[in-house]
Design a protein around this motif. Structure first.
Motif, mmCIF file in Angstrom:
data_model
loop_
_atom_site.group_PDB
_atom_site.id
_atom_site.type_symbol
_atom_site.label_atom_id
_atom_site.label_comp_id
_atom_site.label_asym_id
_atom_site.label_seq_id
_atom_site.Cartn_x
_atom_site.Cartn_y
_atom_site.Cartn_z
ATOM 1 N N PHE A 109 -7.648 19.460 -0.198
ATOM 2 C CA PHE A 109 -7.574 20.238 0.758
ATOM 3 C C PHE A 109 -7.381 19.666 2.172
ATOM 4 O O PHE A 109 -8.367 19.082 2.580
ATOM 5 C CB PHE A 109 -9.005 21.390 0.615
ATOM 6 N N ALA A 110 -6.502 20.011 2.681
ATOM 7 C CA ALA A 110 -6.168 19.280 4.079
ATOM 8 C C ALA A 110 -6.444 19.966 5.251
ATOM 9 O O ALA A 110 -6.509 21.371 5.210
ATOM 10 C CB ALA A 110 -4.598 18.953 4.264
ATOM 11 N N GLU A 111 -6.651 19.570 6.393
ATOM 12 C CA GLU A 111 -7.099 20.012 7.477
ATOM 13 C C GLU A 111 -5.867 19.648 8.397
ATOM 14 O O GLU A 111 -5.410 18.303 8.579
ATOM 15 C CB GLU A 111 -8.381 19.458 8.270
ATOM 16 N N LEU A 112 -5.176 20.555 9.177
ATOM 17 C CA LEU A 112 -4.264 20.355 10.215
ATOM 18 C C LEU A 112 -4.472 20.525 11.668
ATOM 19 O O LEU A 112 -5.324 21.147 11.749
ATOM 20 C CB LEU A 112 -3.138 21.613 9.699
ATOM 21 N N ASP A 113 -3.700 19.959 12.256
ATOM 22 C CA ASP A 113 -3.877 19.943 13.932
ATOM 23 C C ASP A 113 -2.989 21.057 14.276
ATOM 24 O O ASP A 113 -2.193 21.728 13.530
ATOM 25 C CB ASP A 113 -3.477 18.682 14.630
ATOM 26 N N LYS A 114 -2.708 21.238 15.582
ATOM 27 C CA LYS A 114 -1.883 22.387 16.191
ATOM 28 C C LYS A 114 -0.504 22.076 15.745
ATOM 29 O O LYS A 114 0.311 23.239 15.875
ATOM 30 C CB LYS A 114 -2.050 22.380 17.628
ATOM 31 N N ASP A 115 -0.169 20.756 15.644
ATOM 32 C CA ASP A 115 1.387 20.817 15.225
ATOM 33 C C ASP A 115 1.847 20.705 13.986
ATOM 34 O O ASP A 115 2.798 20.749 13.415
ATOM 35 C CB ASP A 115 1.748 19.326 15.654
#
Length: 124
Positions: A109-115
């Motif tokens: 389960f990944a966490e993403l940044d704004k990009d």
């Protein structure tokens, strides 16, 4: 009335005979062996050389956690993650997935940044 009763069996016999056209031989012909040719040997393909910056795919579940953490530290895109770990199911925020517990590190389960790059996450 009597004439129609006599014509009915005659019509059915004719209809049955009309469907018995030439349907081919009544026996199975013996198969003829195909001419054999020398088997074609495929040319040996050169081993793929990893391009600088392109990760070598790791098949199966994640077992080397230090290498995995080092890869996540590079902030890969989801496409790069799938190329590096093709057998690990990547679950992005907003994706629908069940929450059953997997102990083999096969779903991340990944966490993403704004990009849209992966900055962290956890296995479940």
């Amino acid at each position: 009335m009597r004439r129609s009763l006599l014509l009915f069996p005659l019509c059915t016999v004719l209809a049955l005979l009309a469907g018995c056209g030439n349907k081919g031989p009544l026996y199975m012909p013996k198969p003829t062996p195909a001419p054999t040719a020398a088997p074609v040997q495929p040319a040996a393909a050169p081993a793929p050389v990893p391009v600088q910056g392109t990760p070598v795919p790791v098949h199966g579940a994640v077992t080397d956690m230090q290498a995995f953490d080092g890869f996540i530290a590079t902030h890969p895109t989801p496409a790069q993650f799938r190329a590096a770990y093709p057998d690990v199911l990547l679950v992005l925020p907003g994706s629908i997935s069940t929450r059953e517990m997997r102990t083999d590190h096969s779903r991340y389960f990944a966490e993403l940044d704004k990009d849209g790059r992966i900055t962290g996450g956890k296995f479940m």
